[in-house]
Write a protein that holds these residues in place. Structure first.
Motif, PDB file in Angstrom:
ATOM      1  N   THR A 238       0.849  -1.190   0.000  1.00 21.51           N
ATOM      2  CA  THR A 238       0.000   0.000   0.000  1.00 21.51           C
ATOM      3  C   THR A 238       0.886   1.243   0.000  1.00 21.51           C
ATOM      4  O   THR A 238       2.043   1.193   0.433  1.00 21.51           O
ATOM      5  CB  THR A 238      -0.934   0.037   1.225  1.00 21.51           C
ATOM      6  OG1 THR A 238      -0.153   0.211   2.415  1.00 21.51           O
ATOM      7  CG2 THR A 238      -1.742  -1.253   1.347  1.00 21.51           C
ATOM      8  N   LEU A 239       0.319   2.346  -0.451  1.00 20.71           N
ATOM      9  CA  LEU A 239       1.086   3.581  -0.548  1.00 20.71           C
ATOM     10  C   LEU A 239       1.034   4.360   0.770  1.00 20.71           C
ATOM     11  O   LEU A 239       0.146   4.151   1.592  1.00 20.71           O
ATOM     12  CB  LEU A 239       0.526   4.442  -1.696  1.00 20.71           C
ATOM     13  CG  LEU A 239       1.299   5.712  -2.076  1.00 20.71           C
ATOM     14  CD1 LEU A 239       2.737   5.391  -2.497  1.00 20.71           C
ATOM     15  CD2 LEU A 239       0.567   6.453  -3.203  1.00 20.71           C
ATOM     16  N   TRP A 240       1.958   5.259   0.962  1.00 21.35           N
ATOM     17  CA  TRP A 240       2.040   6.146   2.129  1.00 21.35           C
ATOM     18  C   TRP A 240       2.008   7.583   1.602  1.00 21.35           C
ATOM     19  O   TRP A 240       2.345   7.840   0.445  1.00 21.35           O
ATOM     20  CB  TRP A 240       3.327   5.866   2.913  1.00 21.35           C
ATOM     21  CG  TRP A 240       4.521   5.758   2.017  1.00 21.35           C
ATOM     22  CD1 TRP A 240       5.412   6.749   1.689  1.00 21.35           C
ATOM     23  CD2 TRP A 240       4.947   4.595   1.286  1.00 21.35           C
ATOM     24  NE1 TRP A 240       6.356   6.276   0.807  1.00 21.35           N
ATOM     25  CE2 TRP A 240       6.093   4.966   0.545  1.00 21.35           C
ATOM     26  CE3 TRP A 240       4.475   3.283   1.183  1.00 21.35           C
ATOM     27  CZ2 TRP A 240       6.775   4.067  -0.285  1.00 21.35           C
ATOM     28  CZ3 TRP A 240       5.139   2.396   0.357  1.00 21.35           C
ATOM     29  CH2 TRP A 240       6.285   2.797  -0.363  1.00 21.35           C
ATOM     30  N   SER A 241       1.636   8.523   2.450  1.00 19.88           N
ATOM     31  CA  SER A 241       1.497   9.886   1.931  1.00 19.88           C
ATOM     32  C   SER A 241       1.539  10.906   3.058  1.00 19.88           C
ATOM     33  O   SER A 241       1.497  10.574   4.245  1.00 19.88           O
ATOM     34  CB  SER A 241       0.175  10.040   1.176  1.00 19.88           C
ATOM     35  OG  SER A 241      -0.913  10.108   2.088  1.00 19.88           O
ATOM     36  N   SER A 242       1.596  12.160   2.660  1.00 18.05           N
ATOM     37  CA  SER A 242       1.262  13.293   3.519  1.00 18.05           C
ATOM     38  C   SER A 242      -0.013  13.886   2.943  1.00 18.05           C
ATOM     39  O   SER A 242      -0.523  13.412   1.918  1.00 18.05           O
ATOM     40  CB  SER A 242       2.403  14.318   3.530  1.00 18.05           C
ATOM     41  OG  SER A 242       2.735  14.745   2.211  1.00 18.05           O
ATOM     42  N   TRP A 243      -0.564  14.935   3.590  1.00 14.12           N
ATOM     43  CA  TRP A 243      -1.822  15.523   3.115  1.00 14.12           C
ATOM     44  C   TRP A 243      -1.781  17.043   3.208  1.00 14.12           C
ATOM     45  O   TRP A 243      -1.251  17.602   4.174  1.00 14.12           O
ATOM     46  CB  TRP A 243      -3.011  15.028   3.945  1.00 14.12           C
ATOM     47  CG  TRP A 243      -3.394  13.607   3.688  1.00 14.12           C
ATOM     48  CD1 TRP A 243      -2.990  12.503   4.409  1.00 14.12           C
ATOM     49  CD2 TRP A 243      -4.238  13.120   2.651  1.00 14.12           C
ATOM     50  NE1 TRP A 243      -3.551  11.361   3.880  1.00 14.12           N
ATOM     51  CE2 TRP A 243      -4.324  11.704   2.802  1.00 14.12           C
ATOM     52  CE3 TRP A 243      -4.961  13.731   1.622  1.00 14.12           C
ATOM     53  CZ2 TRP A 243      -5.089  10.902   1.950  1.00 14.12           C
ATOM     54  CZ3 TRP A 243      -5.712  12.936   0.770  1.00 14.12           C
ATOM     55  CH2 TRP A 243      -5.771  11.534   0.932  1.00 14.12           C
TER      56      TRP A 243
END
Length: 368
Positions: A238-243
């Motif tokens: 799965t991907l990881w992110s900031s927002w």
């Protein structure tokens, strides 16, 4: 030798049974989903990748050595000397809130954001331990919360940064899934939510640089330098992110988990300046420097994203590294002062007004 092989075989069987049937491990990304993810620039060779070639893949012996060091090293002042007390907020004041945009910190990286008459949760993790089972992790530093989720009448949106246990928690999802209108997550994380009973039509998965609107708000899924996985055989699935969270009046950045990298400047150029940046600061070590920032890097990243002020997060919640539990806040304040960057340090549950320019927060951690 036969006895050792039998024991190893039994342990492997127990592991796969545990991860297959114990619900907190979440779901697995389907083959159909994987095909759609091939459109993402971050998806290569069947898994998600950072822009830079990190993190380093550890060998089995390196993994065992790291685990042994973590569980056997005694850390002076690794935990507070008593339970951290949270400021309490009244459920009626939350339900009827209609003033300036505010944040309420729940500890670690979890927030209630009230903006444009909406309740939004950021990485809500209210579990006792950051692990798949209570016996596999140390208790969090605060037993109580500003407002129990059971008393939060409705949730307009939930944003998750990635699927690690200190950010995405099975028991928390069970408490909020029926009162949440919609979940916004990086690619693949929806598989866990679906496994826990969240309807597919209530989940939106986004790739880096994709954005979506919720009435007057815009959410942008932005890069981070990290990794993912909830068990040994689904790392990087799965991907990881900031927002980035934008309204007509406010601009907020939520870093998720990340090592220091050029994406901070890119985000700052595209979406800054930010009224406030919630910046990862804690659980670092030189052995995993590419996926978690040191406090000095946290301050620099705050400048990179063009934040008017930063709030250090990812500390004061769990012991997930080998540093003094107050080391993150002490060091980031010192570096930010050197860089002439404002740092705010609210207590858990203390109101944070996004546009408030006064900084009257105390060094509360010295009491613990």
């Amino acid at each position: 030798m036969i006895t050792i092989l039998v024991i190893i075989g039994l342990l492997i069987v127990v592991y796969f049974l545990f991860t297959s049937f114990y619900p907190s491990f979440g779901g697995d990304v389907s083959k159909e989903r994987k095909i759609t993810y091939q459109k993402s620039q971050q998806y290569k060779d069947g898994k998600f990748n950072n822009t830079l070639p990190v993190p380093k893949d550890l060998s089995f012996s390196e993994t065992l050595s790291l685990a042994y060091k973590f569980f056997t090293t005694k850390v002076p002042n690794g935990r507070p000397n008593k339970d951290i007390k949270a400021h309490k907020i009244d459920s009626a004041s939350v339900a009827n809130y209609n003033k300036d945009t505010r944040l309420i910190w729940y500890g670690h990286s979890s927030f209630l954001l009230q903006i444009d008459k909406k309740n939004i949760l950021l990485d809500p993790m209210l579990g006792k331990v950051a692990a798949p089972h209570p016996l596999l992790g140390g208790n969090r530093f605060n037993k109580d919360f500003p407002l129990p989720l059971e008393k939060l009448t409705h949730i307009d949106a939930v944003l998750f940064s990635h699927d690690h246990y200190d950010h995405l928690d099975y028991e928390t999802i069970l408490k909020i899934k029926d009162k949440t209108k919609h979940f916004y997550v990086p690619l693949g994380v929806g598989a866990h939510l679906e496994a826990w009973g969240v309807p597919t039509n209530k989940i939106t998965e986004l790739d880096w640089w994709q954005d979506i609107t919720l009435e007057s708000l815009t959410f942008v899924c932005t890069p981070a330098q990290h990794f993912s996985g909830r068990k040994l055989n689904n790392n990087q699935s799965t991907l990881w992110s900031s927002w980035v969270i934008q309204s007509k009046e406010d601009n907020i950045y939520f870093s998720g988990d990340s090592g220091y990298a050029p994406h901070f400047k890119e985000i700052g150029e595209k979406y800054g300046p930010f009224d406030i940046a919630l910046m990862e600061c804690g659980q670092y070590n030189q052995m995993w420097a590419d996926i978690h920032m040191t406090p000095e890097e946290t301050a620099q990243a705050g400048l990179d994203v063009k934040a008017k002020k930063i709030m250090p997060i990812h500390w004061a919640g769990f012991k997930l590294a080998l540093h003094d539990w107050t080391d993150p806040i002490t060091r980031v304040k010192a570096k930010a002062n050197e860089l002439n960057l404002e740092v705010i340090t609210p207590e858990i549950g203390e109101e944070i007004l996004v546009k408030n320019n006064s900084n009257t927060y105390l060094d509360w951690w010295t009491k613990f």
